[in-house]
Structure formats: structure tokens, C-alpha cells
Motif scaffolding. Sequence first.
Motif, PDB file in Angstrom:
ATOM      1  N   TYR A 131     -33.386  32.880  12.627  1.00  0.00           N
ATOM      2  CA  TYR A 131     -32.157  33.517  12.179  1.00  0.00           C
ATOM      3  C   TYR A 131     -31.805  32.998  10.780  1.00  0.00           C
ATOM      4  O   TYR A 131     -32.014  31.829  10.470  1.00  0.00           O
ATOM      5  N   TRP A 132     -31.205  33.861   9.991  1.00  0.00           N
ATOM      6  CA  TRP A 132     -30.597  33.459   8.727  1.00  0.00           C
ATOM      7  C   TRP A 132     -29.102  33.746   8.804  1.00  0.00           C
ATOM      8  O   TRP A 132     -28.682  34.835   9.252  1.00  0.00           O
ATOM      9  N   TYR A 133     -28.328  32.762   8.354  1.00  0.00           N
ATOM     10  CA  TYR A 133     -26.881  32.898   8.257  1.00  0.00           C
ATOM     11  C   TYR A 133     -26.463  32.482   6.852  1.00  0.00           C
ATOM     12  O   TYR A 133     -27.195  31.788   6.149  1.00  0.00           O
ATOM     13  N   GLU A 151     -21.670  33.794   8.501  1.00  0.00           N
ATOM     14  CA  GLU A 151     -21.976  35.165   8.870  1.00  0.00           C
ATOM     15  C   GLU A 151     -23.475  35.356   9.073  1.00  0.00           C
ATOM     16  O   GLU A 151     -24.296  34.837   8.323  1.00  0.00           O
ATOM     17  N   PHE A 152     -23.795  36.136  10.070  1.00  0.00           N
ATOM     18  CA  PHE A 152     -25.180  36.463  10.402  1.00  0.00           C
ATOM     19  C   PHE A 152     -25.780  37.362   9.343  1.00  0.00           C
ATOM     20  O   PHE A 152     -25.132  38.291   8.846  1.00  0.00           O
ATOM     21  N   TYR A 199     -32.321  38.507  11.854  1.00  0.00           N
ATOM     22  CA  TYR A 199     -32.870  37.839  13.032  1.00  0.00           C
ATOM     23  C   TYR A 199     -34.276  38.367  13.280  1.00  0.00           C
ATOM     24  O   TYR A 199     -34.500  39.578  13.322  1.00  0.00           O
ATOM     25  N   GLY A 216     -27.046  42.346   9.476  1.00  0.00           N
ATOM     26  CA  GLY A 216     -26.097  41.516   8.748  1.00  0.00           C
ATOM     27  C   GLY A 216     -26.337  41.420   7.258  1.00  0.00           C
ATOM     28  O   GLY A 216     -25.525  40.825   6.533  1.00  0.00           O
ATOM     29  N   CYS A 275     -30.649  28.471   8.019  1.00  0.00           N
ATOM     30  CA  CYS A 275     -31.681  29.038   8.868  1.00  0.00           C
ATOM     31  C   CYS A 275     -31.613  28.333  10.222  1.00  0.00           C
ATOM     32  O   CYS A 275     -31.302  27.138  10.298  1.00  0.00           O
ATOM     33  N   GLN A 284     -29.375  27.467  19.375  1.00  0.00           N
ATOM     34  CA  GLN A 284     -30.035  27.593  18.084  1.00  0.00           C
ATOM     35  C   GLN A 284     -30.024  26.252  17.363  1.00  0.00           C
ATOM     36  O   GLN A 284     -29.028  25.546  17.378  1.00  0.00           O
ATOM     37  N   ASP A 324     -22.473  34.544  21.828  1.00  0.00           N
ATOM     38  CA  ASP A 324     -23.695  35.336  21.977  1.00  0.00           C
ATOM     39  C   ASP A 324     -23.257  36.573  22.755  1.00  0.00           C
ATOM     40  O   ASP A 324     -23.110  36.525  23.978  1.00  0.00           O
ATOM     41  N   LYS A 383     -28.021  37.188  18.242  1.00  0.00           N
ATOM     42  CA  LYS A 383     -27.415  36.570  17.068  1.00  0.00           C
ATOM     43  C   LYS A 383     -26.059  36.018  17.467  1.00  0.00           C
ATOM     44  O   LYS A 383     -25.400  36.517  18.365  1.00  0.00           O
ATOM     45  N   THR A 423     -22.126  34.952  16.633  1.00  0.00           N
ATOM     46  CA  THR A 423     -20.962  35.261  15.812  1.00  0.00           C
ATOM     47  C   THR A 423     -20.049  34.056  15.851  1.00  0.00           C
ATOM     48  O   THR A 423     -19.603  33.656  16.928  1.00  0.00           O
TER      49      THR A 423
END
Lengths: 116, 112
Positions: A33-35, A44-45, A48, A59, A92, A105, B92, B99, B101
Motif C-alpha cells: 500500500y502507498w499512503y 490518505e490512501f 494498493y 486514491g 508505504c 499493515q 478496514d 485499504k 482509512t
Amino acid sequence: GAGVSQSPSNKVTEKGKDVELRCDPISGHTALYWYRQSLGQGLEFLIYFQGNSAPDKSGLPSDRFSAERTGGSVSTLTIQRTQQEDSAVYLCASSPARRDSYNEQFFGPGTRLTVL
Amino acid sequence: SQQGEEDPQALSIQEGENATMNCSYKTSINNLQWYRQNSGRGLVHLILIRSNEREKHSGRLRVTLDTSKKSSSLLITASRAADTASYFCATDAKGGGNKLTFGTGTQLKVEL
């Protein structure tokens, strides 16, 4: 074992330049995932990746942002024609992404991007 | 956009006191997680609570979840100066594709 690593840790660039941010997930984790975390916007997302499935790009804030994940491992987030509002910490994370309701995560230290 | 909101935004307590942070969210969830962040960098996972659980403990941490109110709380007992950090809840969401939030975060300061 090794955690999620990101490089560079800090990046300063000029407006209009392209940047690439790298993420090395934990070995064996199928999800990546990258945020983005910026002042006033929280976390913020962005995108994925799960195995060989098409990535969830919902996102990404604009088409200047893109990401790849090669060989199911390393990922690169690319920002083209950077703008000052792109300045943020890019985080990440990776996850084993089990099919039950657990989805812990593991986050890397982040890349702090500053666009002048 | 941020789905969750946390309160308080900032909390300052003395070492040894308990700290309580609250989180509200908007959609149905698979689970809710709490993360800690030091100095604006990487997040550390603290605890995960499933949607069918109401309370969970881990060391000095106690998390509650009320899905009818779409809210959760994180209690840190017997706080220490080393607990000073930002704390985020993350959901989730069902059908959200795994993903997370994140909420807006609570900045906790524990003073000696």
C-alpha cells in the motif's frame, strides 16, 4: 527480520520535476500500500497492490501519480511534474493480506518529499 | 478524504495517569485498528479489533468497539513519557479492498 524500507528518506525537488519513491516490502507479504500524509490532510490512501491482481488506484489524486510493483515485491511511486501541494510524507506499508478479517499493515519510515 | 475523526485532537497528561482517545467512523467495517506514530514518520501497529468483538486488551492498552455507534476508544493505562506520540485509528471497511482509512489522530503528550 527486516521491516519495510523506503528510499530516499528525504527528497527535495523543484516544481515541475519528476520524482520516484521506492518501497521494499517485508519478504513474503503479498499486499503493498502507498499512503500520503500531509499537513492538514491527515493520512490518505493512494494505491494498493495485491498479488497479481490489478491495483486499486482509487486514491491517486491525479494522473501525475503512478505506481508499479515489479515481481510482486519492490514498488516505485512516481510523481510527474511535481507541484508544491505534493509536498508530504509518503508512506508505504505491506501486509500478508490473509483472507480473514485480519489486515495488520506494517509501515515503512516514509519518504519526506518537499517540492520547492 | 478522512473518514474517521478522533477526539481529542490533543491530550496532555501526567505520567501515571490514564489516557483515553476516541474515534468515530462512517461505514461498516471488517475491523478497526489503532496505530502510533512518532515524529511524523512510520506508523506502528498497536492493536486490531474485529467487527464482532467489543473489547480487546494488549498490555496497557484497552480498545473498545461499538459498531452500533460506529465508534471506538483506546485507553492507555499508567501512561509513561515514552507513550508521547500521535495515535490514529484506521478502519478496514467492508468491500473496501483492504485499504485502511485513517482518522485525524490524537496527539498525546505525557509529562513527567
